[in-house]
Design a protein around this motif. Structure first.
Motif, PDB file in Angstrom:
ATOM      1  N   SER A   1       0.809  -1.219   0.000  1.00  0.00           N
ATOM      2  CA  SER A   1       0.000   0.000   0.000  1.00  0.00           C
ATOM      3  C   SER A   1       0.840   1.265   0.000  1.00  0.00           C
ATOM      4  CB  SER A   1      -0.934   0.000   1.211  1.00  0.00           C
ATOM      5  OG  SER A   1      -0.196   0.080   2.421  1.00  0.00           O
ATOM      6  N   ALA A   2       2.032   1.227   0.616  1.00  0.00           N
ATOM      7  CA  ALA A   2       2.838   2.443   0.701  1.00  0.00           C
ATOM      8  C   ALA A   2       3.234   2.943  -0.685  1.00  0.00           C
ATOM      9  CB  ALA A   2       4.082   2.194   1.553  1.00  0.00           C
ATOM     10  N   TRP A   3       3.703   2.025  -1.541  1.00  0.00           N
ATOM     11  CA  TRP A   3       4.132   2.456  -2.864  1.00  0.00           C
ATOM     12  C   TRP A   3       2.952   2.877  -3.727  1.00  0.00           C
ATOM     13  CZ3 TRP A   3       8.375   4.397  -4.448  1.00  0.00           C
ATOM     14  CH2 TRP A   3       9.570   4.050  -3.830  1.00  0.00           C
TER      15      TRP A   3
ATOM     16  N   ARG B   1       1.963   6.339  -2.606  1.00  0.00           N
ATOM     17  CA  ARG B   1       2.918   7.343  -3.076  1.00  0.00           C
ATOM     18  C   ARG B   1       2.717   7.656  -4.563  1.00  0.00           C
ATOM     19  NH1 ARG B   1       7.301   3.992  -0.098  1.00  0.00           N
ATOM     20  NH2 ARG B   1       7.707   5.167   1.827  1.00  0.00           N
ATOM     21  N   ILE B   2       2.627   6.606  -5.382  1.00  0.00           N
ATOM     22  CA  ILE B   2       2.539   6.807  -6.834  1.00  0.00           C
ATOM     23  C   ILE B   2       1.237   7.500  -7.210  1.00  0.00           C
ATOM     24  CG2 ILE B   2       2.452   5.661  -9.077  1.00  0.00           C
ATOM     25  CD1 ILE B   2       5.221   5.729  -7.667  1.00  0.00           C
ATOM     26  N   THR B   3       0.114   7.051  -6.652  1.00  0.00           N
ATOM     27  CA  THR B   3      -1.163   7.694  -6.979  1.00  0.00           C
ATOM     28  C   THR B   3      -1.189   9.124  -6.468  1.00  0.00           C
ATOM     29  OG1 THR B   3      -2.134   6.650  -4.999  1.00  0.00           O
ATOM     30  CG2 THR B   3      -2.513   5.567  -7.125  1.00  0.00           C
TER      31      THR B   3
ATOM     32  N   TRP C   1       6.144  11.170   2.217  1.00  0.00           N
ATOM     33  CA  TRP C   1       6.802  10.124   1.422  1.00  0.00           C
ATOM     34  C   TRP C   1       7.796   9.269   2.220  1.00  0.00           C
ATOM     35  CZ3 TRP C   1       6.488   9.289  -4.104  1.00  0.00           C
ATOM     36  CH2 TRP C   1       7.423   8.370  -4.601  1.00  0.00           C
ATOM     37  N   PRO C   2       8.804   9.840   2.886  1.00  0.00           N
ATOM     38  CA  PRO C   2       9.813   8.987   3.525  1.00  0.00           C
ATOM     39  C   PRO C   2       9.359   8.338   4.825  1.00  0.00           C
ATOM     40  CG  PRO C   2      10.294  11.293   3.963  1.00  0.00           C
ATOM     41  CD  PRO C   2       9.115  11.272   3.041  1.00  0.00           C
ATOM     42  N   MET C   3       8.234   8.768   5.371  1.00  0.00           N
ATOM     43  CA  MET C   3       7.813   8.275   6.680  1.00  0.00           C
ATOM     44  C   MET C   3       6.792   7.142   6.604  1.00  0.00           C
ATOM     45  SD  MET C   3       7.518  11.762   8.970  1.00  0.00           S
ATOM     46  CE  MET C   3       6.036  12.352   8.155  1.00  0.00           C
TER      47      MET C   3
END
Length: 397
Positions: free
Chosen positions: A83-85, A88-90, A190-192
């Protein structure tokens, strides 16, 4: 499970605020902010393209069709990549869509733009809800209701600042400022974000839509919880003005009272759910929502209707977050798949309900509609035992 994860589970719940929780809350805030920023742009959008009311209605329907189309796709990608990626992408893809909607000059390009906007908002919605479920598991505490509260807060900020910015710097200036603000939120979050990439063999097995009834039944809970929400949003003010003779100013309090109590209770909902459990919380909320809708439907004056809507907001506030948590914690199912089913069914209610309610209201009146909506919540009560899956983060793997 590795030793670090085992020790994390053994150590009890994480602190109330963590980097991962802040990140997913910020993504909810950003998504709601873009939806809220779009609302005050609609009149300019319709004027620029010379859209009639019916044509504008079709454009808004295209937004919904984009969401419904992309939500299952997002669920499948979550099963592959986590889910994280996908969040981020959406999120990155949806950031420039307000600029795109401001730049289009023809009906056909506008239709494509609004389909993309709705599709990416919907896909991100599935992904960020899945990441909230993963974060709940990681933290061993409920956070879903507060995440939805941040979405409501983002919508409030986007809508309340949009009109002011459009008046002061123009439609494109507003879109540029909103885009920069959304991009900044994504950059911070993003990084968290909590990484939750599933095992490859699970992704292959669970990539298809589920054939078991459980996610569809929880989807029914989300659907019947969100139809009344859409009814208050789209028809509350008209009910006060047309059937009870309220002023324009007073009728504006219909959704305001509902949304205020909903936002407040969503911030409190996680604490309540951790203490009472998801099933009991869902049942209490459903009963409160039913009482509020009955008050609104049978009220003899506008003031009592507004009070009824406020009660309905208290109840409905945590019904959908509980359904989403349950969908993301179904045993033997990748969380993105279950969530894509439930979010698609839930948001379909908000998209389908307004036109259907309008058709029925022409024959029976809006008061009757609001008095009848608690019948949908009876179904939620019957299925409320399924909310036990929302409590799985406390002991999940």
């Amino acid at each position: 499970m590795n030793n670090a994860a085992s020790s994390s589970l053994a150590s009890g719940p994480a602190p109330v605020v963590t980097r991962e929780r802040a990140a997913v809350a910020l993504m909810f805030l950003m998504n709601g902010f873009l939806v809220g920023a779009w609302a005050p742009k609609i009149p300019e959008f319709a004027s620029r393209l010379a859209l009639s009311e019916s044509a504008l209605g079709l454009m808004i329907l295209t937004f919904g069709l984009g969401s419904i189309t992309m939500m299952p796709v997002a669920g499948m990608q979550i099963a592959r990549f986590g889910s994280a990626w996908v969040t981020r992408i959406t999120a990155v893809l949806v950031v420039p869509t307000l600029l795109l909607l401001t730049a289009v000059g023809s009906v056909w390009t506008a239709a494509v733009a609004i389909f993309l906007f709705g599709g990416l908002i919907g896909a991100m919605d599935v992904a960020m809800n899945a990441n909230a479920v993963a974060t709940e598991k990681h933290m061993r505490r409920s956070i879903m209701s507060s995440c939805h509260a941040f979405w409501s807060l983002g919508g409030l900020i986007g809508a309340s600042t949009g009109g002011i910015l459009i008046a002061s710097v123009g439609a494109f200036g507003h879109a540029a400022i909103a885009t920069l603000a959304a991009a900044a939120m994504v950059a911070v979050a993003w990084p968290m974000m909590l990484a939750d990439k599933p095992h490859a063999e699970e992704a292959k097995e669970k990539i298809r839509l589920p054939m078991t009834p459980l996610p569809w039944l929880i989807g029914l809970v989300a659907l019947f919880s969100m139809v009344p929400e859409g009814a208050v949003l789209d028809w509350g003010a008209l009910y006060l003005r047309n059937e009870l003779g309220a002023s324009v100013q007073l009728s504006g309090f219909a959704y305001a009272a509902f949304s205020l109590t909903m936002a407040v209770m969503r911030f409190a909902g996680d604490i309540v759910r951790d203490r009472l459990g998801a099933v009991r919380t869902l049942r209490i909320c459903t009963v409160i929502a039913m009482i509020g809708l009955l008050i609104a439907g049978f009220a003899p004056n506008a003031t009592l209707v507004i009070i009824g809507f406020a009660f309905a907001g208290i109840g409905i506030s945590n019904m959908v977050p509980i359904a989403f948590s349950a969908a993301g914690n179904l045993p033997g199912m990748a969380q993105g798949i279950g969530l894509s089913v439930v979010t698609t069914m839930g948001y379909s209610g908000i998209l389908v309900a307004p036109s259907l309610i309008g058709f029925i209201a022409e024959h029976v009146g809006l008061g009757t509609i609001f008095a009848a909506l608690p019948a949908l919540h009876i179904v939620v009560l019957v299925l409320s035992g399924l909310a036990r899956h929302a409590d799985r983060p406390a002991g999940s793997q």
